[in-house]
Design a protein around this motif. Structure first.
Motif, PDB file in Angstrom:
ATOM      1  N   GLU A 122       0.859  -1.181   0.000  1.00  0.00           N
ATOM      2  CA  GLU A 122       0.000   0.000   0.000  1.00  0.00           C
ATOM      3  C   GLU A 122       0.897   1.234   0.000  1.00  0.00           C
ATOM      4  OE1 GLU A 122      -3.169   2.376   2.775  1.00  0.00           O
ATOM      5  OE2 GLU A 122      -2.907   0.245   3.141  1.00  0.00           O
TER       6      GLU A 122
ATOM      7  N   ALA B  44       9.507  -3.487 -14.382  1.00  0.00           N
ATOM      8  CA  ALA B  44       8.114  -3.900 -14.570  1.00  0.00           C
ATOM      9  C   ALA B  44       7.545  -3.309 -15.860  1.00  0.00           C
ATOM     10  CB  ALA B  44       7.276  -3.447 -13.384  1.00  0.00           C
TER      11      ALA B  44
ATOM     12  N   ASN C   7       4.706  -1.759 -18.400  1.00  0.00           N
ATOM     13  CA  ASN C   7       3.535  -0.881 -18.317  1.00  0.00           C
ATOM     14  C   ASN C   7       2.257  -1.701 -18.407  1.00  0.00           C
ATOM     15  OD1 ASN C   7       4.871   1.565 -18.071  1.00  0.00           O
ATOM     16  ND2 ASN C   7       5.022   1.865 -20.271  1.00  0.00           N
TER      17      ASN C   7
ATOM     18  N   THR D  60       0.878  -3.495 -16.131  1.00  0.00           N
ATOM     19  CA  THR D  60       0.816  -4.608 -15.176  1.00  0.00           C
ATOM     20  C   THR D  60       0.634  -4.017 -13.780  1.00  0.00           C
ATOM     21  OG1 THR D  60       3.203  -4.622 -14.751  1.00  0.00           O
ATOM     22  CG2 THR D  60       2.403  -5.978 -16.597  1.00  0.00           C
ATOM     23  N   PRO D  61       0.198  -4.824 -12.812  1.00  0.00           N
ATOM     24  CA  PRO D  61       0.081  -4.306 -11.440  1.00  0.00           C
ATOM     25  C   PRO D  61       1.414  -3.747 -10.928  1.00  0.00           C
ATOM     26  CG  PRO D  61      -1.109  -6.368 -11.619  1.00  0.00           C
ATOM     27  CD  PRO D  61      -0.365  -6.183 -12.911  1.00  0.00           C
ATOM     28  N   GLU D  62       2.523  -4.433 -11.215  1.00  0.00           N
ATOM     29  CA  GLU D  62       3.819  -3.923 -10.773  1.00  0.00           C
ATOM     30  C   GLU D  62       4.203  -2.647 -11.531  1.00  0.00           C
ATOM     31  OE1 GLU D  62       6.646  -7.154 -10.969  1.00  0.00           O
ATOM     32  OE2 GLU D  62       6.322  -7.591  -8.844  1.00  0.00           O
TER      33      GLU D  62
ATOM     34  N   ASP E  99       2.074  -0.387 -12.577  1.00  0.00           N
ATOM     35  CA  ASP E  99       1.280   0.672 -11.939  1.00  0.00           C
ATOM     36  C   ASP E  99       1.883   1.058 -10.588  1.00  0.00           C
ATOM     37  OD1 ASP E  99      -0.404   0.570 -14.115  1.00  0.00           O
ATOM     38  OD2 ASP E  99      -1.948  -0.633 -13.098  1.00  0.00           O
ATOM     39  N   GLU E 100       2.343   0.054  -9.837  1.00  0.00           N
ATOM     40  CA  GLU E 100       2.980   0.315  -8.549  1.00  0.00           C
ATOM     41  C   GLU E 100       4.252   1.148  -8.744  1.00  0.00           C
ATOM     42  OE1 GLU E 100       4.929  -2.147  -4.767  1.00  0.00           O
ATOM     43  OE2 GLU E 100       4.100  -3.278  -6.458  1.00  0.00           O
TER      44      GLU E 100
ATOM     45  N   ASP F 235       4.906   3.267 -11.172  1.00  0.00           N
ATOM     46  CA  ASP F 235       4.510   4.637 -11.509  1.00  0.00           C
ATOM     47  C   ASP F 235       4.125   5.425 -10.262  1.00  0.00           C
ATOM     48  OD1 ASP F 235       4.930   4.147 -14.196  1.00  0.00           O
ATOM     49  OD2 ASP F 235       2.804   3.807 -14.647  1.00  0.00           O
TER      50      ASP F 235
END
Length: 122
Positions: A2, A25, A27, A29-31, A33-34, A36
Motif C-alpha cells: 500500500e 516492470a 507498463n 501490469t500491477p507492478e 502501476d505500482e 509509476d
C-alpha cells in the motif's frame, strides 16, 4: 504494497528499495502501476526534502562555452559585443533580454536558467 505519501526517511528508503526491485516492470501490469505510483511519491518527497537550486546563469554559460570550445571572442560574437562579453562573464553587467535570446539560441541554454537573478560583482 500500500503506497501512501512519504512521511519518514525509513518509509522513503523502503519505497526506494521496492522501486529498485520492480524497476523493470512492464507498463499496464500491477507492478508497472505500482512503479509509476512509487515514482510519483518519491519525486514529491525528494522535491520537498532535497531541493536542487537552479544553477548560476553565468556559470552555466561558462560551462557551455567550455563544452563547445568557445572563447570570450566567440561569446562576444553570440551577444554581439566583445566588451559586453567580458563584463557579463565577470558579472559586472547583467544579461539583457536580447542577450538571453541569443545565448539560448546559440548555446542551447534554457531561458529559465538565463533569466535567474544572480549577484553582480562590485
Amino acid at each position: 504494497m500500500e503506497i501512501t505519501i512519504i512521511k519518514s526517511k525509513n518509509q522513503y528508503n523502503a519505497y526506494l528499495k521496492r522501486m529498485h526491485e520492480i524497476f523493470d516492470a512492464k507498463n499496464g501490469t500491477p507492478e508497472g502501476d505500482e512503479l509509476d505510483l512509487l515514482a510519483l511519491v518519491i519525486e514529491k518527497y525528494e522535491d520537498e526534502h532535497y531541493p536542487i537550486e537552479a544553477p548560476d546563469p553565468i556559470k552555466v554559460i561558462q560551462f557551455m562555452m567550455e563544452q563547445m570550445n568557445m572563447n570570450k571572442k566567440g561569446f562576444g560574437l553570440v551577444i554581439k559585443s566583445q566588451s559586453r562579453a567580458t563584463e557579463i562573464l565577470k558579472k559586472k553587467r547583467p544579461l539583457t533580454l536580447a542577450m538571453i535570446r541569443r545565448i539560448h539560441g546559440h548555446l542551447g541554454i534554457p531561458a529559465e536558467i538565463l533569466i535567474k537573478d544572480y549577484k553582480l560583482a562590485n
